[in-house]
Scaffold this motif. Sequence first.
Motif, PDB file in Angstrom:
ATOM      1  N   SER A  46      54.499  29.983  36.272  1.00 35.76           N
ATOM      2  CA  SER A  46      54.238  30.361  34.878  1.00 35.76           C
ATOM      3  C   SER A  46      53.197  31.471  34.846  1.00 35.76           C
ATOM      4  O   SER A  46      52.305  31.527  35.701  1.00 35.76           O
ATOM      5  N   LEU A  47      53.324  32.339  33.878  1.00 35.26           N
ATOM      6  CA  LEU A  47      52.359  33.423  33.688  1.00 35.26           C
ATOM      7  C   LEU A  47      51.879  33.395  32.243  1.00 35.26           C
ATOM      8  O   LEU A  47      52.673  33.549  31.312  1.00 35.26           O
ATOM      9  N   THR A  48      50.593  33.164  32.071  1.00 37.23           N
ATOM     10  CA  THR A  48      49.972  33.271  30.753  1.00 37.23           C
ATOM     11  C   THR A  48      49.244  34.606  30.700  1.00 37.23           C
ATOM     12  O   THR A  48      48.429  34.908  31.581  1.00 37.23           O
ATOM     13  N   PHE A  49      49.534  35.421  29.689  1.00 37.57           N
ATOM     14  CA  PHE A  49      49.000  36.785  29.666  1.00 37.57           C
ATOM     15  C   PHE A  49      48.477  37.149  28.283  1.00 37.57           C
ATOM     16  O   PHE A  49      48.874  36.559  27.273  1.00 37.57           O
ATOM     17  N   ASP A  50      47.567  38.105  28.271  1.00 34.05           N
ATOM     18  CA  ASP A  50      47.004  38.650  27.040  1.00 34.05           C
ATOM     19  C   ASP A  50      48.016  39.636  26.466  1.00 34.05           C
ATOM     20  O   ASP A  50      48.295  40.680  27.071  1.00 34.05           O
ATOM     21  N   HIS A  51      48.551  39.302  25.296  1.00 38.38           N
ATOM     22  CA  HIS A  51      49.618  40.138  24.714  1.00 38.38           C
ATOM     23  C   HIS A  51      49.090  41.487  24.261  1.00 38.38           C
ATOM     24  O   HIS A  51      49.885  42.395  23.932  1.00 38.38           O
ATOM     25  N   ARG A  52      47.775  41.677  24.260  1.00 33.98           N
ATOM     26  CA  ARG A  52      47.237  42.981  23.894  1.00 33.98           C
ATOM     27  C   ARG A  52      47.406  43.994  25.021  1.00 33.98           C
ATOM     28  O   ARG A  52      47.492  45.203  24.768  1.00 33.98           O
ATOM     29  N   GLU A  67      39.528  38.042  31.566  1.00 31.99           N
ATOM     30  CA  GLU A  67      40.697  38.517  32.298  1.00 31.99           C
ATOM     31  C   GLU A  67      41.912  38.618  31.378  1.00 31.99           C
ATOM     32  O   GLU A  67      41.880  38.164  30.235  1.00 31.99           O
ATOM     33  N   ALA A  68      42.988  39.204  31.916  1.00 34.14           N
ATOM     34  CA  ALA A  68      44.173  39.439  31.092  1.00 34.14           C
ATOM     35  C   ALA A  68      45.319  38.505  31.419  1.00 34.14           C
ATOM     36  O   ALA A  68      46.291  38.444  30.650  1.00 34.14           O
ATOM     37  N   ALA A  69      45.259  37.774  32.543  1.00 33.73           N
ATOM     38  CA  ALA A  69      46.410  36.946  32.898  1.00 33.73           C
ATOM     39  C   ALA A  69      46.015  35.887  33.919  1.00 33.73           C
ATOM     40  O   ALA A  69      44.990  35.999  34.596  1.00 33.73           O
ATOM     41  N   MET A  70      46.869  34.869  34.023  1.00 32.94           N
ATOM     42  CA  MET A  70      46.703  33.804  35.013  1.00 32.94           C
ATOM     43  C   MET A  70      48.082  33.347  35.464  1.00 32.94           C
ATOM     44  O   MET A  70      48.964  33.091  34.636  1.00 32.94           O
ATOM     45  N   LEU A  71      48.263  33.258  36.781  1.00 32.49           N
ATOM     46  CA  LEU A  71      49.513  32.764  37.341  1.00 32.49           C
ATOM     47  C   LEU A  71      49.353  31.293  37.683  1.00 32.49           C
ATOM     48  O   LEU A  71      48.427  30.910  38.403  1.00 32.49           O
ATOM     49  N   GLY A  72      50.268  30.466  37.170  1.00 32.58           N
ATOM     50  CA  GLY A  72      50.246  29.039  37.456  1.00 32.58           C
ATOM     51  C   GLY A  72      51.365  28.666  38.414  1.00 32.58           C
ATOM     52  O   GLY A  72      52.481  29.179  38.308  1.00 32.58           O
ATOM     53  N   VAL A  73      51.054  27.766  39.343  1.00 38.05           N
ATOM     54  CA  VAL A  73      52.025  27.328  40.346  1.00 38.05           C
ATOM     55  C   VAL A  73      52.102  25.808  40.306  1.00 38.05           C
ATOM     56  O   VAL A  73      51.093  25.124  40.497  1.00 38.05           O
TER      57      VAL A  73
END
Length: 464
Positions: free
Chosen positions: A430-436, A401-407
């Motif tokens: 928080s949002l962790t995402f694939d910078h590509r 996947e390209a991203a994950m939202l953390g709560v």
Amino acid sequence: MAQVLEFKLPDLGEGLTEAEIVRWLVQVGDVVAVDQPVVEVETAKAMVEVPCPYGGVVTARFGEEGTELPVGAPLLTVAVGEPAPHTGPEGSGNVLVGYGTSEAPARRRRLRPAPTAADGASASTAGTGTPVAGAATGRNGTPASLVAAAVPVTALHTEGPVPVISPLVRRLAREGGVDLRQLAGSGPDGLILRADVEGVLRARTAQGNGWAEAPTAAAPAVPAASAPASPAPRAAGVRVPLKGVRGAVAGKLSRSRREIPDATCWVDADATELMRARAAMNAAGGPKISLLALLARICTAALARFPELNSFVDTEAREIVRLDHVHLGFAAQTERGLVVPVVRDAHARDAEALSAEFARLTEAARTGTLTPGELTGGTFTLNNYGVFGVDGSTPIINHPEAAMLGVGRIVPKPWVHEGELAVRQVVQLSLTFDHRVCDGGTAGGFLRYVADCVEQPAVLLRTL
């Protein structure tokens, strides 16, 4: 006249190549019916019961509880009353937890039998000229795994793909610099197991100077020095096998860290109005709406505005693949480890439907009855780590996947509301995402929209 039929571990789907026997459900001598579950196994995806396609008396079982078996290995034998009218046994055709009771498919790999002691001795005169024994230890006490690796290529796997039990073993060999074509596998029909590769690596460490490359295409030569030094003692402590769900999670997270250049952004949001809206919904009667369902609804609305984050990177084609459907994964902690069940077509479900599906999948995760199909195919993950009493996190993206939202947790905090200091229900997102797949502007826009919906749920009315 009774006929004894052998039932092998079937193909469990989703690319799974092995399973661990958790609990036998039948004993030798028991009478079983067609499609009766006979054993409970744990794969890297889930715990499943395996049904037997034959009816009769169990005459033998293969493997104790805790044993790992590859797909196609014998599970048990059953004495049936009448001989089958065909040459190969067929299953009932019924389906359970995503797979049928049909015979496991034929191996796609071409397997060559492991060399015997005589083969090894005769082959030793070719290639390197190093004598090779076929016993547990070789000449001068050389470990068996190292001896097997010294057999010339012509005595081992010279044609077709090398038979390896799993991609994990192939990667272990690649990272350790072990040529699989030089190994004589200890598994069925010469199948190379993880223990075979690890044995070579341990033996190489014990040799001190490692292997010397042979001047020809033959296998690396075994040093002609005296017996290898004893391997270093293993560290004391409790050792927990990294297998099953835990092993699968470890492999996936490691791959994510290696392949995905991730970045994280975060923001604090006032969730007071969202909590009031949920309380009003539940006070109106009908099925209860979970907070996770409301957050999921916000996620799908945000992904509709920022589709770049509902995608994955096809590394071989060097393409970003944007997906039309949102299959929303959510992290669930269980006694067996962290699993990520997937809500199919989350974008097409309302808050009630999302609440019901979250509840069903969470219960299945706790009982270990999730099917492989319910644990794969996610396109975006929602991670509610606030249930653990923490405010923030920088999670690892669920590959591919390209991203994950953390709560984080929602707690009362001082907050400036309408120009005055007040106590409000505050949450960190928080949002962790694939910078590509996108830059910080897109990621920041997504996260800001999520925060706006949390602070003012009425914003969602534009997308309902």
